[in-house]
Design a protein around this motif. Structure first.
Motif: not given
Ligand code: NCD
Length: 309
Positions: A59, A136, A169, A230, A232, A268-269
């Protein structure tokens, strides 16, 4: 002036369908320009501040790349916890300070509602890069952009969101954004990690068919898009509960035998264990293409909120 009704990007359900179309179209234009080797000066003379109170790779870097590709400049606090926040400074005071340096502010913060609070403290555009287990929205826009690129459409698709739907999110924002389209949802989660009721209700109120299930295999058979997430860990109060749930769903190649050949797999990784690396060779495994799509989408958002597109 900006063509978006709000200069801030705080939630994915703030956008009208026309605004979503405008963001997608603007992103396509910028992606084509960058691919053609054009050097853009849309944001020349403007400074972006990225303020991250939680870890980030994609991001933050894609926002910064987006600003640089538009000819703007970037200042960053990658570990905002180590900034004056560590000395007890309030978010309000930090934002009042940053507005003296930058023209656009991107904020990631562990608290739900933090981006809204920041937006109320300043007249400059604030973009929510993740507020705790809240929203997000810029991720959901790049997710939609990815679906449109991979599937060539969104109406008529069955979309499975799987994993930690309670704390994730990205899936909160994506469910609300896709509720603007004619989709069918499968929400796949262990009982303890189900999608928050208010989001399920809001999506249903938009006329969307929602099925909640714990059965990933069934979702794999039915889905056009499978969006894995993932678990969290940082949102769990009880580490034992995380240990119990952390491997709830693991996607492996053998499960894909029953999938549609046109299945798009997204994430989203960062991934931990949810997708076996062997799956990366599957043609529809789109997660690294998805993260690259963050750049044109964030170029579009930066230009639009600044009234430069
Ligand atoms: C995500 C986040 O930060 O919510 N990552 C992202 O922005 N691509 C997903 C996550 O942390 O699991």
């Amino acid at each position: 002036m900006t063509k978006l009704s709000s200069k801030d990007v705080l939630r994915s359900d703030q956008f009208s369908k026309a605004e979503i179309d405008l963001i997608m179209e603007t992103a396509r234009t910028y992606e084509a320009a960058v691919d053609a080797g054009e050097v853009l000066d849309v944001m020349k003379g403007k400074v972006l501040s990225t303020l991250f109170y939680e870890p980030s790779t994609r991001t933050r870097l894609s926002f910064e790349t987006a600003m640089l590709r538009l000819g703007g400049d970037v200042i960053t606090v990658a570990e905002a916890k180590s900034s004056s926040a560590a000395k007890g400074e309030s978010l309000h005071d930090t934002i009042k300070t940053v507005e003296g340096y930058a023209d656009v502010i991107v904020l990631r913060h562990p608290q739900i509602g933090a981006a809204k609070e920041a937006a109320e403290a300043t007249d400059q555009p604030v973009l929510n890069a993740g507020d705790g287990a809240g929203q997000h929205p810029t991720q959901s826009l790049l997710d939609l952009y990815t679906i449109l690129k991979e599937q060539k459409k969104v109406d008529g698709l069955t979309i499975a969101l799987a994993g930690d739907l309670r704390n994730g999110r990205t899936v909160h924002s994506l469910a609300l954004l896709l509720a603007n389209y004619d989709v069918r949802f499968l929400f796949v989660a262990p009982d303890a990690l189900r999608m928050p009721t208010e989001i399920v209700e809001q999506v249903k109120a938009a006329g969307i068919d929602v099925q909640e299930t714990e059965n990933l295999s069934q979702a794999i058979c039915e889905a056009d898009v499978l969006y894995m997430t993932r678990i969290q860990r940082e949102r769990f109060e009880d580490p034992a509960e995380y240990e119990r749930l952390k491997d709830a769903f693991i996607l492996r190649n053998d499960a894909l035998a029953s999938a549609k050949p046109s299945l798009t797999i997204m994430h989203p990784l960062p991934r931990v264990n949810e997708i076996d690396p062997d799956v990366d060779a599957f043609a529809g495994a789109a997660y690294f293409r998805q993260s690259a799509n963050g750049v044109p989408i964030r170029m579009a958002l930066l230009a639009l909120v600044s009234g430069r597109a």
